[in-house]
Design a protein around this motif. Structure first.
Motif, PDB file in Angstrom:
ATOM      1  N   THR A   1      35.196  40.016  51.525  1.00  0.00           N
ATOM      2  CA  THR A   1      34.209  39.691  50.493  1.00  0.00           C
ATOM      3  C   THR A   1      34.873  39.103  49.250  1.00  0.00           C
ATOM      4  N   ASP A   2      35.961  39.712  48.829  1.00  0.00           N
ATOM      5  CA  ASP A   2      36.578  39.338  47.536  1.00  0.00           C
ATOM      6  C   ASP A   2      37.998  38.870  47.737  1.00  0.00           C
ATOM      7  N   MET A   3      38.215  37.538  47.931  1.00  0.00           N
ATOM      8  CA  MET A   3      37.214  36.534  48.198  1.00  0.00           C
ATOM      9  C   MET A   3      37.742  35.500  49.164  1.00  0.00           C
TER      10      MET A   3
ATOM     11  N   GLY B   1      38.780  29.693  44.152  1.00  0.00           N
ATOM     12  CA  GLY B   1      38.801  31.105  44.504  1.00  0.00           C
ATOM     13  C   GLY B   1      40.198  31.671  44.327  1.00  0.00           C
ATOM     14  N   HIS B   2      40.290  32.997  44.258  1.00  0.00           N
ATOM     15  CA  HIS B   2      41.608  33.626  44.134  1.00  0.00           C
ATOM     16  C   HIS B   2      42.077  34.132  45.492  1.00  0.00           C
ATOM     17  N   THR B   3      43.390  34.061  45.696  1.00  0.00           N
ATOM     18  CA  THR B   3      43.955  34.436  46.999  1.00  0.00           C
ATOM     19  C   THR B   3      44.456  35.872  47.032  1.00  0.00           C
TER      20      THR B   3
ATOM     21  N   GLY C   1      33.768  30.927  43.773  1.00  0.00           N
ATOM     22  CA  GLY C   1      33.065  31.609  44.870  1.00  0.00           C
ATOM     23  C   GLY C   1      33.192  33.114  44.900  1.00  0.00           C
ATOM     24  N   GLU C   2      33.222  33.769  43.725  1.00  0.00           N
ATOM     25  CA  GLU C   2      33.203  35.239  43.715  1.00  0.00           C
ATOM     26  C   GLU C   2      31.912  35.721  44.391  1.00  0.00           C
ATOM     27  N   PRO C   3      31.935  36.914  44.972  1.00  0.00           N
ATOM     28  CA  PRO C   3      30.742  37.376  45.706  1.00  0.00           C
ATOM     29  C   PRO C   3      29.510  37.551  44.816  1.00  0.00           C
TER      30      PRO C   3
ATOM     31  N   GLU D   1      44.454  36.989  40.221  1.00  0.00           N
ATOM     32  CA  GLU D   1      43.170  37.127  39.522  1.00  0.00           C
ATOM     33  C   GLU D   1      42.872  38.589  39.235  1.00  0.00           C
ATOM     34  N   GLU D   2      43.151  39.425  40.231  1.00  0.00           N
ATOM     35  CA  GLU D   2      42.731  40.833  40.155  1.00  0.00           C
ATOM     36  C   GLU D   2      43.483  41.623  39.082  1.00  0.00           C
ATOM     37  N   VAL D   3      44.588  41.081  38.604  1.00  0.00           N
ATOM     38  CA  VAL D   3      45.371  41.825  37.615  1.00  0.00           C
ATOM     39  C   VAL D   3      45.336  41.158  36.239  1.00  0.00           C
TER      40      VAL D   3
HETATM   41 ZN   LIG Z   1      37.333  38.441  43.152  1.00  0.00          ZN
END
Ligand SMILES: [Zn+2]
Length: 387
Positions: A105-107, A73-75, A165-167, A138-140
């Motif tokens: 939720t994310d994540m 997962g990403h922090t 484990g993305e939603p 991750e988000e960028v």
């Molecule tokens: Zn995510």
């Protein structure tokens, strides 16, 4: 209620408390996880970003053998700027069967469930290792996951599979499009608009570049054959065009930010090649005819590969079994899953929460989603145990 819900909740509360918006450092959170694991006798490897301001974390539990399962997962989380929150985004609150806070939720919810599982994993007689892989940025553009995959390769671990484990509301997702961010920069020559003969207009060149991209986008749209995705074709889209300072000045510079969402590997090169050929053969010579020093350069800002379904791979077969379903679906968003798959690790996405609650003001996750995830993970531990 599963006994793991309380520790998972406590961990999630802690994780939400770290403001890990992608532009900030995530080191405090990573160090907290490393200490949390160390307290249970699990050694974690902290893998710093090239500039040292962020880090991935990798840890293994179970036999020191090849293979195993990666839980990833990403922090980092998306910003809250410009959103109207009724609650403190970085202080988790509980209300009506939901936990509120940025990242629930994310994540971070998934990461909390995975961390809550540690005592069970340590007690189980695991047949093969279970690895934790937590990333930054991750988000960028999924920048951090590459370091994790490199570490896995360098350590010679060769995992059997990876679960991201993305939603997905604990549905099994086996495919998504790639996401590629492109930047085209045009250098012409500025001058007063009364002397256009002295300038090389960067907006005109930018229009020619955009026309090539638009033509390509329309050609792709005319072949809707990748029916597992919505829309069922690779998209090309121009999002930002920056240029110009005044009506009475010929613009000397322009930048175009554009985006490719590829349905499968191998789609990017032809798009790039077509643009390069048009630029070299036609658009740049026209600009250089007005100014010899003119330039047009295109660079890839990020390249998140697609996740391609592998229905027969153990990752999907096992995930479906643990999730109690025969179905797998595709996701409309990109993720790190394709990076793991590209490294030869069969990968699926399955995590708690609904993507509809990601990235919004007052982000929340249903407590029952965390319980479903903990159930899934407990079944995984059972499946991976010798007896
Ligand atoms: Zn995510």
């Amino acid at each position: 209620m599963t006994a793991l819900l309380r520790p998972a909740t406590e961990i999630l509360e802690k994780l939400v408390g770290f403001d890990t918006v992608s532009r900030n450092s995530n080191l405090a959170l990573i160090e907290w996880i490393a200490r949390h694991l160390a307290g249970q006798g699990v050694a974690a490897t902290v893998l710093k970003s090239p500039d040292g301001t962020k880090a991935n974390l990798f840890a293994s539990i179970g036999p020191r053998t090849d293979g195993g399962i990666v839980l990833s997962g990403h922090t980092d989380v998306v910003p809250v700027d410009g959103q109207i929150w009724l609650r403190d985004p970085f202080r988790m609150t509980s209300e009506n069967g939901r936990y509120y806070g940025r990242g629930t939720t994310d994540m971070k919810g998934y990461i909390a469930c995975v961390l809550a599982l540690v005592p069970q994993l340590l007690q189980a007689r695991l047949k093969r290792p279970v690895h934790f892989a937590f990333s930054y940025d991750e988000e960028v553009g999924c920048f951090g996951a590459h370091g994790l995959v490199d570490h896995i390769k360098a350590a010679g671990i060769r995992p059997h599979m990876a679960f991201i484990g993305e939603p997905t509301r604990m549905q099994v997702v086996n495919g998504h499009k790639g996401s590629c961010g492109m930047l085209t920069s045009i250098t012409g020559r500025s001058c007063h608009s009364s002397r256009t003969d002295l300038g090389a207009n960067a907006i005109y060149a930018a229009m020619d570049v955009v026309a090539v991209l638009r033509r390509r986008a329309e050609a792709l749209e005319a072949d809707p054959s990748d029916t597992m995705f919505d829309p069922p074709y690779t998209t090309v889209s121009v999002g930002v065009l920056n240029s110009g300072t005044a009506r009475n000045a010929v613009p000397g510079d322009a930048t175009i930010q554009w985006d490719i969402r590829a349905t499968r590997p191998g789609m990017l090169d032809p798009i790039r090649q077509e643009l390069d050929a048009e630029v070299r053969g036609r658009i740049l010579p026209a600009l250089r005819a007005r100014h010899a020093g003119a330039e047009i350069a295109t660079e890839t800002i990020y390249d998140v590969p697609p996740l391609t379904p592998e229905p027969d791979a153990e990752a999907e077969v096992l995930a479906k079994r643990l999730a109690g379903t025969n179905d797998a679906t595709t996701a409309p968003y990109g993720s790190e899953a394709g990076i793991f798959q590209q490294a030869g690790i069969p990968t699926i996405i399955c995590g708690p929460g609904d993507i509809a609650q990601a990235h919004i003001a007052d982000e929340w996750i249903e407590v029952s989603e965390l319980e479903s995830c903990l159930g899934f993970l407990a079944r995984l531990v059972k499946h991976e145990s010798a007896s």
